[in-house]
Design a protein around this motif. Sequence first.
Motif, PDB file in Angstrom:
ATOM      1  N   GLU A  16      42.779  35.284  38.821  1.00 35.01           N
ATOM      2  CA  GLU A  16      44.233  35.270  38.686  1.00 35.01           C
ATOM      3  C   GLU A  16      44.903  34.859  39.994  1.00 35.01           C
ATOM      4  O   GLU A  16      45.906  34.136  39.996  1.00 35.01           O
ATOM      5  N   ALA A  17      44.341  35.296  41.113  1.00 31.03           N
ATOM      6  CA  ALA A  17      44.913  34.963  42.417  1.00 31.03           C
ATOM      7  C   ALA A  17      44.729  33.490  42.774  1.00 31.03           C
ATOM      8  O   ALA A  17      45.412  32.981  43.666  1.00 31.03           O
ATOM      9  N   ARG A  18      43.830  32.813  42.072  1.00 31.23           N
ATOM     10  CA  ARG A  18      43.523  31.410  42.370  1.00 31.23           C
ATOM     11  C   ARG A  18      43.955  30.452  41.267  1.00 31.23           C
ATOM     12  O   ARG A  18      43.551  29.290  41.254  1.00 31.23           O
ATOM     13  N   LEU A  19      44.775  30.922  40.353  1.00 26.44           N
ATOM     14  CA  LEU A  19      45.213  30.084  39.246  1.00 26.44           C
ATOM     15  C   LEU A  19      46.042  28.913  39.759  1.00 26.44           C
ATOM     16  O   LEU A  19      47.064  29.096  40.417  1.00 26.44           O
ATOM     17  N   ILE A  20      45.580  27.699  39.475  1.00 32.17           N
ATOM     18  CA  ILE A  20      46.287  26.502  39.940  1.00 32.17           C
ATOM     19  C   ILE A  20      46.810  25.657  38.781  1.00 32.17           C
ATOM     20  O   ILE A  20      47.634  24.762  39.000  1.00 32.17           O
ATOM     21  N   ASP A  21      46.336  25.912  37.571  1.00 31.18           N
ATOM     22  CA  ASP A  21      46.783  25.093  36.432  1.00 31.18           C
ATOM     23  C   ASP A  21      46.943  25.979  35.194  1.00 31.18           C
ATOM     24  O   ASP A  21      46.077  26.000  34.314  1.00 31.18           O
ATOM     25  N   PRO A  22      48.067  26.694  35.098  1.00 30.64           N
ATOM     26  CA  PRO A  22      48.270  27.597  33.965  1.00 30.64           C
ATOM     27  C   PRO A  22      48.562  26.880  32.654  1.00 30.64           C
ATOM     28  O   PRO A  22      48.627  27.536  31.604  1.00 30.64           O
ATOM     29  N   GLU A  23      48.747  25.570  32.691  1.00 28.69           N
ATOM     30  CA  GLU A  23      49.107  24.849  31.472  1.00 28.69           C
ATOM     31  C   GLU A  23      47.900  24.273  30.739  1.00 28.69           C
ATOM     32  O   GLU A  23      48.062  23.505  29.793  1.00 28.69           O
ATOM     33  N   LEU A  24      46.710  24.637  31.181  1.00 25.07           N
ATOM     34  CA  LEU A  24      45.501  24.303  30.443  1.00 25.07           C
ATOM     35  C   LEU A  24      45.067  25.503  29.610  1.00 25.07           C
ATOM     36  O   LEU A  24      44.945  26.612  30.129  1.00 25.07           O
ATOM     37  N   THR A  25      44.837  25.279  28.334  1.00 17.77           N
ATOM     38  CA  THR A  25      44.240  26.286  27.461  1.00 17.77           C
ATOM     39  C   THR A  25      42.791  25.886  27.244  1.00 17.77           C
ATOM     40  O   THR A  25      42.516  24.761  26.814  1.00 17.77           O
ATOM     41  N   VAL A  26      41.859  26.772  27.552  1.00 21.72           N
ATOM     42  CA  VAL A  26      40.438  26.460  27.423  1.00 21.72           C
ATOM     43  C   VAL A  26      39.821  27.312  26.320  1.00 21.72           C
ATOM     44  O   VAL A  26      39.864  28.547  26.382  1.00 21.72           O
ATOM     45  N   VAL A  27      39.282  26.635  25.319  1.00 24.87           N
ATOM     46  CA  VAL A  27      38.571  27.295  24.222  1.00 24.87           C
ATOM     47  C   VAL A  27      37.077  27.089  24.456  1.00 24.87           C
ATOM     48  O   VAL A  27      36.599  25.962  24.497  1.00 24.87           O
ATOM     49  N   GLY A  28      36.353  28.175  24.629  1.00 25.00           N
ATOM     50  CA  GLY A  28      34.920  28.088  24.874  1.00 25.00           C
ATOM     51  C   GLY A  28      34.122  28.194  23.589  1.00 25.00           C
ATOM     52  O   GLY A  28      34.423  29.029  22.737  1.00 25.00           O
ATOM     53  N   ASP A  72      35.473  23.459  25.369  1.00 30.25           N
ATOM     54  CA  ASP A  72      34.288  23.357  26.218  1.00 30.25           C
ATOM     55  C   ASP A  72      33.059  23.806  25.419  1.00 30.25           C
ATOM     56  O   ASP A  72      32.879  24.995  25.155  1.00 30.25           O
ATOM     57  N   LEU A  73      32.217  22.836  25.027  1.00 31.34           N
ATOM     58  CA  LEU A  73      31.032  23.131  24.230  1.00 31.34           C
ATOM     59  C   LEU A  73      29.907  23.629  25.135  1.00 31.34           C
ATOM     60  O   LEU A  73      29.665  23.069  26.196  1.00 31.34           O
ATOM     61  N   ALA A  74      29.207  24.661  24.684  1.00 32.48           N
ATOM     62  CA  ALA A  74      28.181  25.332  25.498  1.00 32.48           C
ATOM     63  C   ALA A  74      28.799  25.777  26.820  1.00 32.48           C
ATOM     64  O   ALA A  74      28.292  25.509  27.903  1.00 32.48           O
ATOM     65  N   CYS A  75      29.898  26.518  26.712  1.00 32.39           N
ATOM     66  CA  CYS A  75      30.722  26.864  27.881  1.00 32.39           C
ATOM     67  C   CYS A  75      30.081  27.909  28.777  1.00 32.39           C
ATOM     68  O   CYS A  75      30.462  28.039  29.943  1.00 32.39           O
ATOM     69  N   GLY A  76      29.125  28.694  28.260  1.00 32.19           N
ATOM     70  CA  GLY A  76      28.547  29.760  29.065  1.00 32.19           C
ATOM     71  C   GLY A  76      29.618  30.743  29.503  1.00 32.19           C
ATOM     72  O   GLY A  76      30.463  31.184  28.721  1.00 32.19           O
ATOM     73  N   TYR A  77      29.612  31.065  30.789  1.00 29.10           N
ATOM     74  CA  TYR A  77      30.543  32.058  31.329  1.00 29.10           C
ATOM     75  C   TYR A  77      31.917  31.474  31.671  1.00 29.10           C
ATOM     76  O   TYR A  77      32.815  32.201  32.049  1.00 29.10           O
ATOM     77  N   GLY A  78      32.063  30.153  31.563  1.00 30.56           N
ATOM     78  CA  GLY A  78      33.359  29.541  31.823  1.00 30.56           C
ATOM     79  C   GLY A  78      33.458  28.840  33.163  1.00 30.56           C
ATOM     80  O   GLY A  78      34.530  28.794  33.767  1.00 30.56           O
ATOM     81  N   VAL A  79      32.349  28.241  33.620  1.00 33.92           N
ATOM     82  CA  VAL A  79      32.348  27.586  34.924  1.00 33.92           C
ATOM     83  C   VAL A  79      33.315  26.403  34.952  1.00 33.92           C
ATOM     84  O   VAL A  79      34.047  26.207  35.927  1.00 33.92           O
ATOM     85  N   ASN A  80      33.339  25.601  33.890  1.00 33.84           N
ATOM     86  CA  ASN A  80      34.251  24.453  33.871  1.00 33.84           C
ATOM     87  C   ASN A  80      35.701  24.899  33.928  1.00 33.84           C
ATOM     88  O   ASN A  80      36.537  24.259  34.580  1.00 33.84           O
TER      89      ASN A  80
END
Length: 261
Positions: A106-118, A63-71
């Motif tokens: 953590e309580a709302r994790l719906i897709d643990p198989e995505l790794t996001v690099v900001g 995620d380019l220009a990811c900021g705080y991680g909204v995506n």
Amino acid sequence: MSPFAKHAHATHSKLCQFPLPHDYFRDLAPLRYRTPDFSRDLLTTTVAELRHRRGRSRLKVVDLACGYGVNSALLKHGVDFAGFARLYRRPAGPEGAVARDRAHFEARLIDPELTVVGVDTSTAATGYGLATGLLDAVVSTDLEHGEPTEADRAALADADLVLATGGVATLARVLALQTTPPVVLGWPLYGQSTEELVDCLTTHRLTVSSPDTTPRHQRHFANPHEREAYHYSLRRQRLQVAGSAAERSLCVTPLLALPHA
């Protein structure tokens, strides 16, 4: 990048200079910032199609220009922009806020198989993303003006999907690290020339399409000067202002690039 696009990028950077996202959401929420919301369907559809194409469920997103991680909040936790903004109406000190937010996501994790690099030069914003678990890794090097470090190269390699908000030089450096071309999804500012961006994508074996060329509301103008400058930039390109979403707000149009068949 056009002068106005540079202005929009500078605004993003200015809002991401604090260790917590309070100011970011305080300033953007009244402007009805909506890019994450209207992009949700395209993002989730793209991820589903990628999993089918790759034949596996675990994917790496850069995620380019990811900021705080909204995506990442949207993709991995199903938290939309409004939900993020509501979270930051609650008072909390820096340490308490980070712990609270990590538990919230953590309580709302719906897709643990995505790794996001900001990727973002704001270490305050990416530090928050790492601490709360929204981001799995970060690259803070200014890739628009410099080369990635060895650690950056390792973090960015083998990307399945690149979210291309930011400069073309950054995107080019990320794509050059890939053995297999990733899917690239971006939201260029309506009225910004995409010729350089398209050239970059085609050079890296990607076929470019615009799923919907209708200008979509990104956010309301911050002030009359910003509105006037944006309308001036559109009129210079003979693009419609009156009667379109661009009359009332900054707009974007999605751009999707897929590896050659």
